[in-house]
Design a protein around this motif. Sequence first.
Motif, PDB file in Angstrom:
ATOM      1  N   GLU A  58       0.840  -1.198   0.000  1.00  0.00           N
ATOM      2  CA  GLU A  58       0.000   0.000   0.000  1.00  0.00           C
ATOM      3  C   GLU A  58       0.877   1.251   0.000  1.00  0.00           C
ATOM      4  N   THR A  59       1.222   1.711  -1.195  1.00  0.00           N
ATOM      5  CA  THR A  59       2.124   2.858  -1.321  1.00  0.00           C
ATOM      6  C   THR A  59       1.470   4.171  -0.911  1.00  0.00           C
ATOM      7  N   GLY A  60       0.157   4.162  -0.702  1.00  0.00           N
ATOM      8  CA  GLY A  60      -0.532   5.378  -0.269  1.00  0.00           C
ATOM      9  C   GLY A  60      -0.568   5.541   1.241  1.00  0.00           C
ATOM     10  N   VAL A  61       0.000   4.584   1.970  1.00  0.00           N
ATOM     11  CA  VAL A  61       0.025   4.645   3.437  1.00  0.00           C
ATOM     12  C   VAL A  61       1.454   4.963   3.882  1.00  0.00           C
ATOM     13  N   PRO A  62       1.724   6.196   4.340  1.00  0.00           N
ATOM     14  CA  PRO A  62       3.096   6.615   4.662  1.00  0.00           C
ATOM     15  C   PRO A  62       3.816   5.700   5.645  1.00  0.00           C
ATOM     16  N   ASP A  63       3.134   5.242   6.700  1.00  0.00           N
ATOM     17  CA  ASP A  63       3.796   4.394   7.700  1.00  0.00           C
ATOM     18  C   ASP A  63       4.284   3.090   7.082  1.00  0.00           C
ATOM     19  N   ILE A  64       3.462   2.500   6.207  1.00  0.00           N
ATOM     20  CA  ILE A  64       3.850   1.254   5.555  1.00  0.00           C
ATOM     21  C   ILE A  64       5.034   1.486   4.623  1.00  0.00           C
ATOM     22  N   VAL A  65       4.995   2.588   3.892  1.00  0.00           N
ATOM     23  CA  VAL A  65       6.082   2.907   2.965  1.00  0.00           C
ATOM     24  C   VAL A  65       7.392   3.113   3.719  1.00  0.00           C
ATOM     25  N   GLU A  66       7.364   3.911   4.791  1.00  0.00           N
ATOM     26  CA  GLU A  66       8.590   4.203   5.527  1.00  0.00           C
ATOM     27  C   GLU A  66       9.154   2.961   6.209  1.00  0.00           C
ATOM     28  N   THR A  67       8.277   2.126   6.760  1.00  0.00           N
ATOM     29  CA  THR A  67       8.750   0.897   7.395  1.00  0.00           C
ATOM     30  C   THR A  67       9.353  -0.047   6.361  1.00  0.00           C
ATOM     31  N   THR A  68       8.717  -0.134   5.199  1.00  0.00           N
ATOM     32  CA  THR A  68       9.237  -0.990   4.130  1.00  0.00           C
ATOM     33  C   THR A  68      10.598  -0.492   3.647  1.00  0.00           C
ATOM     34  N   LYS A  69      10.752   0.819   3.510  1.00  0.00           N
ATOM     35  CA  LYS A  69      12.035   1.376   3.103  1.00  0.00           C
ATOM     36  C   LYS A  69      13.117   1.106   4.146  1.00  0.00           C
ATOM     37  N   GLU A  70      12.739   1.192   5.406  1.00  0.00           N
ATOM     38  CA  GLU A  70      13.682   0.877   6.493  1.00  0.00           C
ATOM     39  C   GLU A  70      14.119  -0.579   6.406  1.00  0.00           C
ATOM     40  N   ILE A  71      13.162  -1.475   6.153  1.00  0.00           N
ATOM     41  CA  ILE A  71      13.462  -2.901   6.030  1.00  0.00           C
ATOM     42  C   ILE A  71      14.386  -3.149   4.841  1.00  0.00           C
ATOM     43  N   PHE A 107       3.747  -1.069 -15.037  1.00  0.00           N
ATOM     44  CA  PHE A 107       3.045  -2.315 -14.730  1.00  0.00           C
ATOM     45  C   PHE A 107       2.327  -2.191 -13.397  1.00  0.00           C
ATOM     46  N   VAL A 108       1.026  -2.399 -13.385  1.00  0.00           N
ATOM     47  CA  VAL A 108       0.256  -2.419 -12.155  1.00  0.00           C
ATOM     48  C   VAL A 108       0.225  -3.850 -11.678  1.00  0.00           C
ATOM     49  N   PRO A 109       0.819  -4.169 -10.515  1.00  0.00           N
ATOM     50  CA  PRO A 109       1.083  -5.554 -10.159  1.00  0.00           C
ATOM     51  C   PRO A 109      -0.115  -6.458  -9.990  1.00  0.00           C
ATOM     52  N   SER A 110      -1.220  -5.999  -9.477  1.00  0.00           N
ATOM     53  CA  SER A 110      -2.324  -6.919  -9.251  1.00  0.00           C
ATOM     54  C   SER A 110      -3.645  -6.195  -9.281  1.00  0.00           C
ATOM     55  N   VAL A 111      -4.717  -6.963  -9.350  1.00  0.00           N
ATOM     56  CA  VAL A 111      -6.053  -6.400  -9.328  1.00  0.00           C
ATOM     57  C   VAL A 111      -6.622  -6.585  -7.940  1.00  0.00           C
ATOM     58  N   ALA A 112      -7.555  -5.711  -7.560  1.00  0.00           N
ATOM     59  CA  ALA A 112      -8.148  -5.791  -6.240  1.00  0.00           C
ATOM     60  C   ALA A 112      -9.080  -6.979  -6.152  1.00  0.00           C
ATOM     61  N   SER A 113      -9.042  -7.664  -5.045  1.00  0.00           N
ATOM     62  CA  SER A 113      -9.916  -8.809  -4.845  1.00  0.00           C
ATOM     63  C   SER A 113     -11.296  -8.319  -4.506  1.00  0.00           C
ATOM     64  N   SER A 114     -12.293  -9.099  -4.914  1.00  0.00           N
ATOM     65  CA  SER A 114     -13.679  -8.743  -4.629  1.00  0.00           C
ATOM     66  C   SER A 114     -14.039  -8.993  -3.181  1.00  0.00           C
ATOM     67  N   LYS A 115     -13.205  -9.781  -2.484  1.00  0.00           N
ATOM     68  CA  LYS A 115     -13.456 -10.092  -1.099  1.00  0.00           C
ATOM     69  C   LYS A 115     -12.842  -9.026  -0.205  1.00  0.00           C
ATOM     70  N   GLN A 116     -13.461  -8.769   0.935  1.00  0.00           N
ATOM     71  CA  GLN A 116     -12.931  -7.845   1.904  1.00  0.00           C
ATOM     72  C   GLN A 116     -11.925  -8.595   2.779  1.00  0.00           C
ATOM     73  N   CYS A 117     -10.679  -8.124   2.793  1.00  0.00           N
ATOM     74  CA  CYS A 117      -9.657  -8.791   3.567  1.00  0.00           C
ATOM     75  C   CYS A 117      -9.034  -7.800   4.540  1.00  0.00           C
ATOM     76  N   CYS A 118      -8.460  -8.314   5.582  1.00  0.00           N
ATOM     77  CA  CYS A 118      -7.778  -7.450   6.533  1.00  0.00           C
ATOM     78  C   CYS A 118      -6.293  -7.431   6.188  1.00  0.00           C
ATOM     79  N   GLU A 119      -5.627  -6.292   6.402  1.00  0.00           N
ATOM     80  CA  GLU A 119      -4.224  -6.119   6.092  1.00  0.00           C
ATOM     81  C   GLU A 119      -3.411  -6.302   7.366  1.00  0.00           C
ATOM     82  N   LEU A 120      -2.489  -7.266   7.329  1.00  0.00           N
ATOM     83  CA  LEU A 120      -1.641  -7.510   8.487  1.00  0.00           C
ATOM     84  C   LEU A 120      -0.207  -7.132   8.215  1.00  0.00           C
ATOM     85  N   GLY A 121       0.065  -6.376   7.184  1.00  0.00           N
ATOM     86  CA  GLY A 121       1.445  -5.956   6.917  1.00  0.00           C
ATOM     87  C   GLY A 121       2.021  -6.644   5.708  1.00  0.00           C
TER      88      GLY A 121
END
Length: 202
Positions: A100-113, A188-202
């Motif tokens: 999720e590149t639109g979520v700053p916390d996820i982006v910054e943590t991923t860059k740190e990793i 390239f857009v990597p994937s399509v959104a799933s029709s199911k509602q899922c929870c994001e755990l990182g």
Amino acid sequence: KSVPTVVREEAVGPLDSAFRDLLLGDLLGKDGPPFQNRISKELNACVTQLVERLLFLQKRAYRENPTKNKSRKRAVFGLNEVRKSLKSKCKALILVPNIETGVPDIVETTKEILRTCAEREVRVVFALSRSKLGRLVKRGVRMSMCSVLDYSGCEDLYKKMLQMSSDLSAEGAGAGAALGLNPSAPLFVPSVASSKQCCELG
């Protein structure tokens, strides 16, 4: 105009240039293993087999001796668990190309990793998607990354995954090839959104 390729919600083709620039921009030109340029159907299949095998061995060991093997994990998932694993045990990082590149916390943590991986020379493999990786762990869950801690018992799959990633890093021309990047690759857009509602755990 190129059309993004999606195979069963898995990314296949060049990494998205916006994704590369956002997450890898600070690391380009530095020493260490080159970053992967493309994702192939064969790599996705290999990563799937490896993760399934790691989880199978992990669950089997726990069933045989829950007390002894409770903390002996072969793989961990999600931002926080992966970040902790990089302190000592991480052998390789599997990262999906549609975080999720639109979520700053996820982006910054991923860059740190990713910076830590570069410093410790931990291989980074781009494959699958959040929904696909999540389904390997638990139905209805999305995951962004997996840290491989112990690949004993599936050495062949592990080595095959790294070799495939290296081959895909070598594709391209000029300076981009040396970095595992292809500046002329189509968006390239990597994937399509799933029709199911899922929870994001990182």
